[in-house]
Design an enzyme around this catalytic site. Sequence first.
Site, PDB file in Angstrom:
ATOM      1  N   PHE A  33       0.612  21.690  59.158  1.00 43.17           N
ATOM      2  CA  PHE A  33       0.589  20.565  60.086  1.00 43.17           C
ATOM      3  C   PHE A  33      -0.630  19.677  59.867  1.00 43.17           C
ATOM      4  O   PHE A  33      -1.762  20.164  59.821  1.00 43.17           O
ATOM      5  CB  PHE A  33       0.517  21.073  61.536  1.00 43.17           C
ATOM      6  CG  PHE A  33       1.806  21.666  62.049  1.00 43.17           C
ATOM      7  CD1 PHE A  33       2.749  20.864  62.695  1.00 43.17           C
ATOM      8  CD2 PHE A  33       2.063  23.023  61.903  1.00 43.17           C
ATOM      9  CE1 PHE A  33       3.930  21.412  63.178  1.00 43.17           C
ATOM     10  CE2 PHE A  33       3.243  23.581  62.389  1.00 43.17           C
ATOM     11  CZ  PHE A  33       4.178  22.772  63.033  1.00 43.17           C
ATOM     12  N   ASP A  34      -0.370  18.391  59.783  1.00 39.32           N
ATOM     13  CA  ASP A  34      -1.432  17.388  59.886  1.00 39.32           C
ATOM     14  C   ASP A  34      -1.868  17.338  61.358  1.00 39.32           C
ATOM     15  O   ASP A  34      -1.178  17.883  62.226  1.00 39.32           O
ATOM     16  CB  ASP A  34      -0.847  16.045  59.424  1.00 39.32           C
ATOM     17  CG  ASP A  34      -1.725  14.861  59.748  1.00 39.32           C
ATOM     18  OD1 ASP A  34      -2.928  14.921  59.421  1.00 39.32           O
ATOM     19  OD2 ASP A  34      -1.222  13.884  60.334  1.00 39.32           O
ATOM     20  N   MET A  35      -2.981  16.719  61.665  1.00 40.62           N
ATOM     21  CA  MET A  35      -3.460  16.729  63.051  1.00 40.62           C
ATOM     22  C   MET A  35      -3.290  15.386  63.794  1.00 40.62           C
ATOM     23  O   MET A  35      -2.528  15.308  64.756  1.00 40.62           O
ATOM     24  CB  MET A  35      -4.934  17.151  63.096  1.00 40.62           C
ATOM     25  CG  MET A  35      -5.439  17.340  64.515  1.00 40.62           C
ATOM     26  SD  MET A  35      -7.126  17.973  64.582  1.00 40.62           S
ATOM     27  CE  MET A  35      -8.051  16.513  64.189  1.00 40.62           C
ATOM     28  N   LYS A  85      -6.379  13.062  51.237  1.00 44.14           N
ATOM     29  CA  LYS A  85      -5.074  12.394  51.175  1.00 44.14           C
ATOM     30  C   LYS A  85      -5.288  10.939  50.777  1.00 44.14           C
ATOM     31  O   LYS A  85      -6.252  10.342  51.230  1.00 44.14           O
ATOM     32  CB  LYS A  85      -4.392  12.465  52.551  1.00 44.14           C
ATOM     33  CG  LYS A  85      -4.188  13.901  53.051  1.00 44.14           C
ATOM     34  CD  LYS A  85      -3.755  13.903  54.516  1.00 44.14           C
ATOM     35  CE  LYS A  85      -3.769  15.321  55.072  1.00 44.14           C
ATOM     36  NZ  LYS A  85      -3.396  15.389  56.507  1.00 44.14           N
ATOM     37  N   ASN A 131       2.587  12.371  59.627  1.00 44.14           N
ATOM     38  CA  ASN A 131       3.060  11.137  60.260  1.00 44.14           C
ATOM     39  C   ASN A 131       2.727   9.883  59.457  1.00 44.14           C
ATOM     40  O   ASN A 131       3.337   8.853  59.667  1.00 44.14           O
ATOM     41  CB  ASN A 131       2.442  10.979  61.655  1.00 44.14           C
ATOM     42  CG  ASN A 131       0.970  10.650  61.570  1.00 44.14           C
ATOM     43  OD1 ASN A 131       0.211  11.371  60.935  1.00 44.14           O
ATOM     44  ND2 ASN A 131       0.558   9.552  62.188  1.00 44.14           N
TER      45      ASN A 131
END
Length: 228
Positions: A17-19, A154, A179
């Site tokens: 998961f990204d935050m 990223k 996202n």
Amino acid sequence: MVNYREGLTGRLKAVLFDMDGVLFDSMPNHVYAWSHAMTKYGLAMTHEEVYMNEGRTGSATINMLAQRFWGRDATEEEKHLIYEAKSKVFNTCPEAKPMHGALEALQAVKAKGLKIVLVTGSAQTSLLDRLERSYPGFFHQNLMVTGFDVKLGKPYPEPYLKGLQKAGIKPEEGIVVENAPLGVEAGHAAGIFTIAANTGPLADEVLMNAGADIVLPGMIDVAKFFSN
Ligand code: CA
């Protein structure tokens, strides 16, 4: 989507998961802080542009606008001043709330016995405390990749490759939940199936073009994806 899930049976071991924009609804604060700081220094950053560049370093973001508006690179001093102004405004913003549906998504992933890995470019020191307050028991220090852990953030794959390493899995044994376009690029470049949860104002095509395998409208839909 259904076929993919069937193909995953017994293969999937972890969800990465990204935050920001996935677990926390923090993007409105970033939008507010960036546009104020840029305006103060005679630059202009639209809301959409903040979302498009989410995950880019502060220095690279400032330089991008300096090139456009001033026709040259920003000096180190300018970068420092503008980033400081952004941080100052950001720190006055209310703490971002947990993203709607994120808790349900984490619960669904945990119920399947999958590992939960955090992969964020953020380099806040109190990250685990904050996660623990909103999502108690889901995150562990040894399964977190932060801005402190990587050289090339990223959209480079390094953060997600580190995430795979920490989880002890191969790319085909994981799923990324992101996202932002640059985050999706990173997950895709690491060779991992990447779900884009489109929690912001960008068109789905932007996330598809960045390499998303599927685009879902929000974290509630990510929860449903892992619940079946
Ligand atoms: Ca994000």
